[in-house]
Design a protein around this motif. Structure first.
Motif, mmCIF file in Angstrom:
data_model
loop_
_atom_site.group_PDB
_atom_site.id
_atom_site.type_symbol
_atom_site.label_atom_id
_atom_site.label_comp_id
_atom_site.label_asym_id
_atom_site.label_seq_id
_atom_site.Cartn_x
_atom_site.Cartn_y
_atom_site.Cartn_z
ATOM 1 N N LEU A 77 11.659 13.697 29.770
ATOM 2 C CA LEU A 77 11.415 12.477 28.935
ATOM 3 C C LEU A 77 12.226 11.325 29.664
ATOM 4 N N ILE A 78 11.399 10.130 29.837
ATOM 5 C CA ILE A 78 11.838 8.762 30.175
ATOM 6 C C ILE A 78 11.791 7.844 29.327
ATOM 7 N N VAL A 79 12.953 7.371 28.908
ATOM 8 C CA VAL A 79 13.029 6.285 27.713
ATOM 9 C C VAL A 79 13.280 4.961 28.203
ATOM 10 N N THR A 80 12.589 3.847 27.789
ATOM 11 C CA THR A 80 13.098 2.598 28.402
ATOM 12 C C THR A 80 13.319 1.859 26.808
ATOM 13 N N ASN A 81 14.137 0.698 27.123
ATOM 14 C CA ASN A 81 14.522 -0.064 25.900
ATOM 15 C C ASN A 81 14.910 -1.499 26.514
ATOM 16 N N ALA A 82 14.880 -2.289 25.591
ATOM 17 C CA ALA A 82 15.502 -3.594 25.703
ATOM 18 C C ALA A 82 16.595 -3.573 24.966
ATOM 19 N N ALA A 83 17.941 -4.158 25.842
ATOM 20 C CA ALA A 83 19.044 -4.126 25.167
ATOM 21 C C ALA A 83 19.881 -5.308 25.626
ATOM 22 N N GLY A 84 20.942 -5.599 24.664
ATOM 23 C CA GLY A 84 21.811 -6.892 24.945
ATOM 24 C C GLY A 84 22.924 -6.230 26.096
ATOM 25 N N GLY A 85 23.301 -7.114 26.841
ATOM 26 C CA GLY A 85 24.650 -6.869 27.778
ATOM 27 C C GLY A 85 25.836 -7.071 27.171
ATOM 28 N N VAL A 86 26.654 -5.911 26.941
ATOM 29 C CA VAL A 86 27.945 -6.182 26.479
ATOM 30 C C VAL A 86 28.913 -6.034 27.525
ATOM 31 N N ASN A 87 28.631 -5.418 28.608
ATOM 32 C CA ASN A 87 29.446 -5.682 29.991
ATOM 33 C C ASN A 87 29.382 -7.115 30.369
ATOM 34 N N PRO A 88 30.521 -7.815 30.464
ATOM 35 C CA PRO A 88 30.325 -9.164 30.878
ATOM 36 C C PRO A 88 29.970 -9.386 32.259
ATOM 37 N N ALA A 94 17.014 7.636 30.767
ATOM 38 C CA ALA A 94 16.745 6.543 29.809
ATOM 39 C C ALA A 94 17.384 5.151 30.781
ATOM 40 N N ILE A 95 16.566 4.140 30.645
ATOM 41 C CA ILE A 95 16.850 2.925 31.271
ATOM 42 C C ILE A 95 16.766 1.678 30.490
ATOM 43 N N SER A 96 17.903 1.048 30.373
ATOM 44 C CA SER A 96 17.793 -0.355 29.396
ATOM 45 C C SER A 96 17.336 -1.483 30.381
ATOM 46 N N CYS A 97 16.603 -2.424 29.825
ATOM 47 C CA CYS A 97 16.392 -3.677 30.324
ATOM 48 C C CYS A 97 17.355 -4.652 29.622
ATOM 49 N N ILE A 98 18.309 -5.076 30.420
ATOM 50 C CA ILE A 98 19.206 -6.234 29.763
ATOM 51 C C ILE A 98 18.280 -7.435 29.693
ATOM 52 N N THR A 99 17.969 -7.736 28.289
ATOM 53 C CA THR A 99 17.139 -8.822 27.909
ATOM 54 C C THR A 99 18.007 -9.998 27.688
ATOM 55 N N GLU A 140 31.286 -7.723 15.825
ATOM 56 C CA GLU A 140 30.981 -6.720 16.415
ATOM 57 C C GLU A 140 30.562 -6.288 17.852
ATOM 58 N N ILE A 141 30.229 -7.096 18.678
ATOM 59 C CA ILE A 141 30.118 -7.201 19.944
ATOM 60 C C ILE A 141 31.474 -6.944 20.519
ATOM 61 N N ARG A 142 32.474 -7.443 20.273
ATOM 62 C CA ARG A 142 33.821 -7.338 20.739
ATOM 63 C C ARG A 142 34.232 -5.904 20.262
ATOM 64 N N MET A 143 33.950 -5.383 19.012
ATOM 65 C CA MET A 143 34.243 -3.881 18.778
ATOM 66 C C MET A 143 33.462 -3.134 19.804
ATOM 67 N N CYS A 144 32.093 -3.402 19.912
ATOM 68 C CA CYS A 144 31.556 -2.498 20.887
ATOM 69 C C CYS A 144 32.287 -2.560 22.228
ATOM 70 N N ARG A 145 32.378 -3.666 22.710
ATOM 71 C CA ARG A 145 33.261 -3.498 24.019
ATOM 72 C C ARG A 145 34.544 -2.610 24.025
ATOM 73 N N LYS A 146 35.191 -2.806 22.769
ATOM 74 C CA LYS A 146 36.561 -1.981 22.935
ATOM 75 C C LYS A 146 36.003 -0.726 22.711
ATOM 76 N N LEU A 147 35.187 -0.185 22.122
ATOM 77 C CA LEU A 147 34.549 1.233 22.036
ATOM 78 C C LEU A 147 34.125 1.739 23.728
ATOM 79 N N GLY A 148 33.972 0.855 24.302
ATOM 80 C CA GLY A 148 33.355 1.555 25.641
ATOM 81 C C GLY A 148 31.995 1.207 25.907
ATOM 82 N N ALA A 149 31.216 0.321 25.174
ATOM 83 C CA ALA A 149 29.825 0.159 25.453
ATOM 84 C C ALA A 149 29.398 -0.790 26.560
ATOM 85 N N ASP A 150 28.468 -0.670 27.068
ATOM 86 C CA ASP A 150 27.890 -1.582 28.257
ATOM 87 C C ASP A 150 26.766 -2.458 27.654
ATOM 88 N N ALA A 151 26.062 -1.719 26.897
ATOM 89 C CA ALA A 151 24.746 -2.368 26.408
ATOM 90 C C ALA A 151 24.440 -2.111 24.685
#
Ligand code: HPA
Length: 237
Positions: A86-97, A207-212, A175-186
């Motif tokens: 299965l190939i999954v794509t999505n739109a995502a926000g960039g958390v990794n600066p 799975a591939i995220s497009c950082i929109t 919440e995004i600062r929390m996501c970064r602390k939890l180790g998320a990139d997107a």
């Protein structure tokens, strides 16, 4: 057979399938009906670069009011139709600066912060085990192939961890600062239910995220859905 679940603005590749058959969800029994205006989505069956494939255009989201199991129903149908990958794509926000809008990020792992799990409730033993392993939820061999192909084609491919929230409001800067602390990139509002169900069924996932956009608070300015769709469409090819 290959399955594809294509994110908002990223569904064009199924339009290029050879010998296409398009089945609107409305014609399929038990398919949850759309809650948002416009076409409710379809199943597209065809030949994708020589590989027999079935694509879902128009996935279901938790924020529409679906349960996680309902949001993953398409994935179960693909699994029952016999897909092995299965190939999954999505739109995502960039958390990794270090990311920029338009980047593509191969998902290496996820954090489920949606508050739900599609496997909650009685286990369907015919589909998979009660306690499925998630230690290689995003198949390492498929990821290696993706990196190889990206190198060959000169496409810059980032890599990172996707954190899924239920939405539909975008996250707050806190919440995004929390996501970064939890180790998320997107960060995004899809994919998690589908990937859990695919792993339950023993389907290998890429799975591939497009950082929109950059997630809330990373850059000055507000987020809009229009910006997300515009960037996804321009990265779609
Ligand atoms: N947050 C959540 N989901 C998203 C975003 C975001 O910033 N961008 C695209 N989908």
């Amino acid at each position: 057979m290959l399955g594809l679940i294509l994110g908002s603005g990223l569904s064009a590749c199924a339009d290029s399938f050879a010998d296409r058959t398009v089945v609107p969800f409305g014609k399929l029994p038990h398919f949850p009906s759309a809650t948002i205006p416009g076409p409710s989505g379809s199943l597209i069956i065809g030949d994708f670069e020589g590989v027999p494939s079935i694509a879902i255009q128009g996935r279901l989201h938790l924020y529409e009011g679906y349960s996680a199991a309902e949001a993953a129903f398409h994935t179960r149908v693909l699994g029952c139709l016999g897909i092995l990958r299965l190939i999954v794509t999505n739109a995502a926000g960039g958390v990794n600066p270090a990311f920029r809008p338009g980047d593509l990020m191969l998902i290496t792992d996820h954090i489920n912060l949606t508050g739900s799990n599609p496997l909650t409730g009685p286990n369907l033993h015919a589909l998979g085990p009660r306690f499925p392993d998630m230690s290689e939820a995003y198949d390492p061999a498929m990821r290696a192939i993706a990196h190889k192909v990206a190198r060959e084609k000169g496409i810059e491919l980032r890599e990172g961890i996707y954190i899924g929230l239920a939405g539909p409001s975008y996250e707050t800067p806190a919440e995004i600062r929390m996501c970064r602390k939890l180790g998320a990139d997107a960060v995004g509002m899809s994919t998690i239910p589908e990937v859990i169900v695919a792993n339950h069924m023993g389907i290998r996932v890429l799975a591939i995220s497009c950082i929109t956009n950059m997630a809330a608070g990373i850059l000055p300015g507000k987020l809009t859905h229009e910006e997300v769709v515009r960037m996804a469409e321009s990265a779609s090819a």
